[in-house]
Design a protein around this motif. Sequence first.
Motif, short mmCIF file in Angstrom:
data_model
loop_
_atom_site.label_atom_id
_atom_site.label_comp_id
_atom_site.label_asym_id
_atom_site.label_seq_id
_atom_site.Cartn_x
_atom_site.Cartn_y
_atom_site.Cartn_z
N LEU A 82 1.01 -1.18 0.12
CA LEU A 82 0.06 0.15 0.08
C LEU A 82 0.94 1.43 -0.13
N MET A 83 1.86 1.32 0.52
CA MET A 83 2.85 2.37 0.74
C MET A 83 3.21 2.94 -0.76
N LEU A 84 3.30 1.89 -1.75
CA LEU A 84 3.90 2.14 -3.05
C LEU A 84 3.11 3.37 -3.84
N ARG A 85 1.87 3.63 -3.19
CA ARG A 85 0.72 4.85 -3.56
C ARG A 85 1.63 6.04 -3.45
N LEU A 86 2.51 6.16 -2.29
CA LEU A 86 3.29 7.28 -2.45
C LEU A 86 3.85 7.83 -3.39
N LYS A 87 4.51 6.89 -4.25
CA LYS A 87 5.11 7.21 -5.70
C LYS A 87 4.23 8.18 -6.44
N ARG A 88 2.91 7.86 -6.24
CA ARG A 88 2.01 8.75 -6.87
C ARG A 88 1.44 10.05 -6.44
#
Length: 451
Positions: A82-88
């Motif tokens: 879910l933390m990968l959303r931070l890239k967007r």
Amino acid sequence: MKAAPNDNEAPFRTLTESARAKTRLDVVADYVPSEIPEYAGNEFIEALGPIRSRKDLAKLMSYHPPFEHLERQHPAHVRKHLMLRLKRLYEPLTDQNNIAQTLSEMIYSGYVHRTPSSPQFHQFLQQSYLARLRGATEQIEDVDPMCDSYAIIGVSGVGKSRLTRRGLAQFPKLIWHPKLRMYQIPYLIVECPYNGTIRQLALNFFSELDKIACTAYEVRFSKRHMTVEDLIREINAAAHLFGIGLIIIDEIQHAKAASGGSSEQKFLNFIVRFVNTSVAPVVMIGTMSSLEMLQSDFRQARRTIGALLSNHKQDQEWNQFLKILWDYQWTKKVCPLNQDLNNAIYERTQGVLDLAVKLYQYVQRRAIDCKSEEIDVKLIHLVADEELTRVAPMVDALKTGDIAKLAKYGDLTLPEFKISATDMKNSEVHGISLNQLRDAIKVYGEERDLN
């Protein structure tokens, strides 16, 4: 309007209806009358819709990924994904919004002398076609284009390329004009080749055009030996035919990779020539390492005004950005943002937003892995020491403002010009010409030699 005079010019044909249906990249033009006299009646401009206000553009550029508090209860391996959303995550600050507005203005103004239903527009296409049949090498006279050039130069990680894409997201990639029987590409982003060659830059342009419009330019031109003037003529012909509103050349610092000083000079000469004769406005994007290269020849380029982006100061805008970022917290223990945490993040990233997002993500991962499920100042420094080691010297150079240290890292060097050389490191640069910056660097270098 027919897309090409005959079927022998296959790469210059627009999409067939079946191909167009498969790509689904285009939208059908809907014309909104413009209140600006110079824009009125121009199908290219009126298909772009009304000019957006600063506030509306900021909202459009922003992207805040979804987040639910209940997500903190997911297993550790799920939360890490879910933390990968931070890239967007994207939140435009003042400089980003200003640049986005400038790009929008360039597109609109660049279409002023390119009304697709006008006789002059068709005349240019006819002349271009006949020149290709004759194999002519001379430049075709344009219909008095109103084109500007612009440079976005800045520190690595400040988001130059992304702000460009977010700022241009207000426009479709491809617009179909049924009555005119032609397409319009409001903007085209081309990456400068890693080896800094003119030919590959041109092929990259045609490759990007092929992706959007389903044409076959790259295949055609990759098999031909063409002079610089040939390449410029073909790019301009394609830009005119497809109504390209803005041409962005990203990663311009790659031109420094051209083998030998003469090759680099040839590449720069091509860029200058291209900017001065382009049908569409041209934007160049590069890191600070490209600045010295651009200074050498861009005295000749018309209206080459640029935005110079440095790392952000720890001011109100930084605090607002960090507040938005901090809401995306997947640790089980909620840790409110306070000044100590703010100071720690800034100290280890020096206002480079990309580093700030990465560090925040790394810290959360470590908090989950070590079972503490809590973010604190000690953990921020520990993770920064381990995960940001490769950029630590660069961050330290930004922190101290030492010109000698900054000079070691081409992507970080940002000489200033507003005040005396001894105070340069503490000043700000906004929207100056590259020539002004070149003169400032020259004066500063002379002062250093005297000292």
